[in-house]
Design a protein around this motif. Sequence first.
Motif, PDB file in Angstrom:
ATOM      1  N   ASN A  59       0.910  -1.213   0.081  1.00 59.87           N
ATOM      2  CA  ASN A  59       0.039  -0.019  -0.015  1.00 59.87           C
ATOM      3  C   ASN A  59       0.864   1.319   0.113  1.00 59.87           C
ATOM      4  O   ASN A  59       0.397   2.229  -0.590  1.00 59.87           O
ATOM      5  CB  ASN A  59      -1.017   0.005   1.220  1.00 59.87           C
ATOM      6  N   LEU A  60       2.131   1.306   0.629  1.00 62.61           N
ATOM      7  CA  LEU A  60       2.843   2.437   0.616  1.00 62.61           C
ATOM      8  C   LEU A  60       4.224   1.930   0.077  1.00 62.61           C
ATOM      9  O   LEU A  60       5.092   1.758   0.866  1.00 62.61           O
ATOM     10  CB  LEU A  60       2.953   2.934   2.021  1.00 62.61           C
ATOM     11  N   PRO A  61       4.368   2.167  -1.472  1.00 62.16           N
ATOM     12  CA  PRO A  61       5.553   1.809  -1.829  1.00 62.16           C
ATOM     13  C   PRO A  61       6.736   2.731  -1.475  1.00 62.16           C
ATOM     14  O   PRO A  61       6.350   3.801  -2.065  1.00 62.16           O
ATOM     15  CB  PRO A  61       5.446   1.553  -3.204  1.00 62.16           C
ATOM     16  N   VAL A  62       7.961   2.409  -1.085  1.00 62.20           N
ATOM     17  CA  VAL A  62       8.845   3.500  -0.638  1.00 62.20           C
ATOM     18  C   VAL A  62      10.177   2.824  -0.991  1.00 62.20           C
ATOM     19  O   VAL A  62      10.713   1.644  -0.745  1.00 62.20           O
ATOM     20  CB  VAL A  62       8.674   3.864   0.676  1.00 62.20           C
ATOM     21  N   LEU A  63      10.979   3.843  -1.789  1.00 58.77           N
ATOM     22  CA  LEU A  63      12.499   3.379  -2.257  1.00 58.77           C
ATOM     23  C   LEU A  63      13.309   4.461  -1.448  1.00 58.77           C
ATOM     24  O   LEU A  63      13.098   5.618  -1.263  1.00 58.77           O
ATOM     25  CB  LEU A  63      12.365   3.761  -3.656  1.00 58.77           C
ATOM     26  N   ALA A  64      14.197   3.707  -0.794  1.00 58.89           N
ATOM     27  CA  ALA A  64      15.363   4.561   0.011  1.00 58.89           C
ATOM     28  C   ALA A  64      16.442   4.175  -0.495  1.00 58.89           C
ATOM     29  O   ALA A  64      16.961   3.203  -0.648  1.00 58.89           O
ATOM     30  CB  ALA A  64      15.136   4.062   1.568  1.00 58.89           C
ATOM     31  N   LEU A  65      17.234   5.404  -0.429  1.00 59.45           N
ATOM     32  CA  LEU A  65      18.745   5.122  -0.757  1.00 59.45           C
ATOM     33  C   LEU A  65      19.518   6.082   0.322  1.00 59.45           C
ATOM     34  O   LEU A  65      19.245   7.233   0.600  1.00 59.45           O
ATOM     35  CB  LEU A  65      19.148   5.895  -2.083  1.00 59.45           C
ATOM     36  N   ASN A  66      20.651   5.510   0.903  1.00 60.27           N
ATOM     37  CA  ASN A  66      21.436   6.195   1.925  1.00 60.27           C
ATOM     38  C   ASN A  66      22.638   6.471   1.286  1.00 60.27           C
ATOM     39  O   ASN A  66      23.415   5.571   0.849  1.00 60.27           O
ATOM     40  CB  ASN A  66      21.253   5.273   2.924  1.00 60.27           C
ATOM     41  N   PHE A  67      23.032   7.918   1.228  1.00 61.16           N
ATOM     42  CA  PHE A  67      24.565   8.031   0.676  1.00 61.16           C
ATOM     43  C   PHE A  67      25.176   8.327   2.127  1.00 61.16           C
ATOM     44  O   PHE A  67      25.095   7.875   2.979  1.00 61.16           O
ATOM     45  CB  PHE A  67      24.410   9.428   0.067  1.00 61.16           C
ATOM     46  N   GLY A  68      26.515   9.009   1.916  1.00 58.91           N
ATOM     47  CA  GLY A  68      27.162   9.460   2.958  1.00 58.91           C
ATOM     48  C   GLY A  68      28.659   8.569   2.669  1.00 58.91           C
ATOM     49  O   GLY A  68      29.115   8.749   1.599  1.00 58.91           O
ATOM     50  N   SER A  69      29.108   7.883   3.844  1.00 65.78           N
ATOM     51  CA  SER A  69      30.348   7.426   3.277  1.00 65.78           C
ATOM     52  C   SER A  69      30.102   6.152   2.327  1.00 65.78           C
ATOM     53  O   SER A  69      31.383   5.596   1.979  1.00 65.78           O
ATOM     54  CB  SER A  69      30.654   6.575   4.945  1.00 65.78           C
ATOM     55  N   THR A  70      29.109   5.433   2.370  1.00 62.81           N
ATOM     56  CA  THR A  70      28.909   4.367   1.374  1.00 62.81           C
ATOM     57  C   THR A  70      27.549   4.957   0.426  1.00 62.81           C
ATOM     58  O   THR A  70      26.826   5.565   0.686  1.00 62.81           O
ATOM     59  CB  THR A  70      28.622   3.119   2.065  1.00 62.81           C
ATOM     60  N   ASN A  71      27.734   4.222  -0.749  1.00 64.81           N
ATOM     61  CA  ASN A  71      26.329   4.220  -1.803  1.00 64.81           C
ATOM     62  C   ASN A  71      26.137   3.121  -2.270  1.00 64.81           C
ATOM     63  O   ASN A  71      27.029   2.047  -2.035  1.00 64.81           O
ATOM     64  CB  ASN A  71      26.766   5.462  -2.216  1.00 64.81           C
ATOM     65  N   ILE A  72      25.482   2.975  -3.207  1.00 65.61           N
ATOM     66  CA  ILE A  72      24.975   1.872  -3.754  1.00 65.61           C
ATOM     67  C   ILE A  72      26.183   1.128  -4.859  1.00 65.61           C
ATOM     68  O   ILE A  72      26.280   0.073  -4.943  1.00 65.61           O
ATOM     69  CB  ILE A  72      23.724   1.933  -4.787  1.00 65.61           C
ATOM     70  N   VAL A  73      26.971   2.083  -5.187  1.00 63.79           N
ATOM     71  CA  VAL A  73      28.320   1.511  -5.832  1.00 63.79           C
ATOM     72  C   VAL A  73      29.224   1.029  -4.944  1.00 63.79           C
ATOM     73  O   VAL A  73      29.823  -0.063  -5.249  1.00 63.79           O
ATOM     74  CB  VAL A  73      28.952   2.731  -6.654  1.00 63.79           C
ATOM     75  N   THR A  74      29.377   1.361  -3.678  1.00 63.59           N
ATOM     76  CA  THR A  74      30.561   0.971  -2.837  1.00 63.59           C
ATOM     77  C   THR A  74      30.211   0.149  -1.590  1.00 63.59           C
ATOM     78  O   THR A  74      31.018  -0.424  -0.897  1.00 63.59           O
ATOM     79  CB  THR A  74      31.316   2.368  -2.285  1.00 63.59           C
ATOM     80  N   THR A  75      28.795   0.194  -1.600  1.00 61.32           N
ATOM     81  CA  THR A  75      28.232  -0.726  -0.285  1.00 61.32           C
ATOM     82  C   THR A  75      28.523  -2.112  -0.865  1.00 61.32           C
ATOM     83  O   THR A  75      28.905  -2.585  -1.894  1.00 61.32           O
ATOM     84  CB  THR A  75      26.874  -0.392  -0.158  1.00 61.32           C
ATOM     85  N   ASN A  76      28.142  -3.313   0.296  1.00 66.62           N
ATOM     86  CA  ASN A  76      28.207  -4.527   0.150  1.00 66.62           C
ATOM     87  C   ASN A  76      27.325  -5.053  -0.842  1.00 66.62           C
ATOM     88  O   ASN A  76      26.204  -4.373  -0.983  1.00 66.62           O
ATOM     89  CB  ASN A  76      28.457  -5.320   1.377  1.00 66.62           C
ATOM     90  N   SER A  77      27.392  -6.222  -1.450  1.00 67.05           N
ATOM     91  CA  SER A  77      26.623  -6.790  -2.344  1.00 67.05           C
ATOM     92  C   SER A  77      25.256  -6.929  -1.684  1.00 67.05           C
ATOM     93  O   SER A  77      24.129  -6.973  -2.552  1.00 67.05           O
ATOM     94  CB  SER A  77      26.945  -8.127  -2.888  1.00 67.05           C
ATOM     95  N   ASP A  78      24.916  -7.289  -0.398  1.00 68.03           N
ATOM     96  CA  ASP A  78      23.782  -7.428   0.152  1.00 68.03           C
ATOM     97  C   ASP A  78      22.823  -6.452  -0.344  1.00 68.03           C
ATOM     98  O   ASP A  78      21.694  -6.571  -0.438  1.00 68.03           O
ATOM     99  CB  ASP A  78      23.722  -7.444   1.617  1.00 68.03           C
ATOM    100  N   GLU A  79      23.120  -5.094   0.062  1.00 68.57           N
ATOM    101  CA  GLU A  79      22.287  -3.870  -0.363  1.00 68.57           C
ATOM    102  C   GLU A  79      22.030  -3.898  -1.721  1.00 68.57           C
ATOM    103  O   GLU A  79      20.782  -3.379  -1.955  1.00 68.57           O
ATOM    104  CB  GLU A  79      23.102  -2.844  -0.008  1.00 68.57           C
ATOM    105  N   ARG A  80      22.833  -4.154  -2.711  1.00 67.19           N
ATOM    106  CA  ARG A  80      22.317  -4.198  -4.081  1.00 67.19           C
ATOM    107  C   ARG A  80      21.290  -5.249  -4.331  1.00 67.19           C
ATOM    108  O   ARG A  80      20.421  -5.148  -5.154  1.00 67.19           O
ATOM    109  CB  ARG A  80      23.454  -4.324  -5.262  1.00 67.19           C
ATOM    110  N   ARG A  81      21.523  -6.408  -3.884  1.00 68.48           N
ATOM    111  CA  ARG A  81      20.472  -7.761  -3.920  1.00 68.48           C
ATOM    112  C   ARG A  81      19.122  -6.951  -3.450  1.00 68.48           C
ATOM    113  O   ARG A  81      17.992  -7.369  -3.985  1.00 68.48           O
ATOM    114  CB  ARG A  81      21.011  -9.046  -3.023  1.00 68.48           C
TER     115      ARG A  81
END
Length: 379
Positions: free
Chosen positions: A120-142
């Motif tokens: 009912n409330l679809p929400v996409l979240a992205l967290n920057f700072g010291s890590t991001n989707i490029v540099t974070t671990n594979s768990d986050e991309r999965r």
Amino acid sequence: FLKPRLNSAVVKVALLTATNLRSLEFITLTPEKNVNIIIGKNNDGKTTILEGIYYCSTLKSFKQVSSTLLIKNHSKTLKILLKYTKSGENATISMEKNLSGGSINKINDKKASAKQLFINLPVLALNFGSTNIVTTNSDERRSFLDWGVFHVEHNYIDIFKDYQKAVKQRNSLLKKKDRTNLDYWTDLVVERGNLLHTFRESYFNEFNGHFKGLQESISSFMPDVYSDIRDMKLNYTRGWPNNKTLKIAMTESIDKDIIFKHTTCGPHRADISFKSSGVDLKHISSMSTQIITGLLMVLSQASMFHVKHNHNPIVLIDDLFFGIDDNNLGLVINLLNETGSQCFITAPDLYFEKISRFRDSAKNMKIYKLEDDNTIGEV
């Protein structure tokens, strides 16, 4: 460069009220229908506001911490009231979480399951700072990929849970070096794993088309865009060798699995990589490139979601402007302004003047300041 979908059916937060949400004793926000940028000092609670919205969708914090930590210190109960519209219909989510672990979740005063909230409330979240989707671990991309797949095929979550359970049982046997029921759990991992991969691969191929479309739009809008952004390619790896079936790969890895005491191949090892001229972006790209890449990812997912459901999800982005250079700040603001999704972005107050320069061009953007006394207002 992007055709706005401002008249499309969207999910929009109309009001957020929270009591005892982390450091915020009481907060209320009536947001703009499109882009909302929340500025303030460090540790004033900007991210906390985003967590409150995210919790109403997932019963979790996007910071990967226990949800009980969302309850203010020395308080016993967290309460959130969120009013929103979806495809023109008004709705209300009310949440109450106790320090003891109990919770009451309702949609329009009726008890709601985690799955119902998620839908009912679809929400996409992205967290920057010291890590991001490029540099974070594979768990986050999965997790990013699985969010998208679930909202295309709701039964996917059952396949996902079955696969996780099978891997957990298999790992338990591997730790004990017990081969008694290993074949049974291996076969279940293979069966569920193949289904999981089929859904993911199908989703990724379509998602990649949306991503390439945004890339081309940026290039036409900003000819001097960084070459690593212009030439970037996404690659999905499934978690086992491409020249082998999952069954063969797992059979051949059994001795290694026993040594390492866990399942070393399968969809739980899948990943998305970002490459430019054949080199992984995490090794060569600037922070600005990584931020824009992350933004392109979330906007591509929002675009694909819109195609499937005819409405946009809510987008939450924490510390979006962290490390962004002045050359790309306008590009980021324009991307947000044209997406059609309701966006909530946090930024330190030192960015106020820079962001304010785009008020005239970004007419669907409002800037709010969170004060020390937990009040928040437009500036």
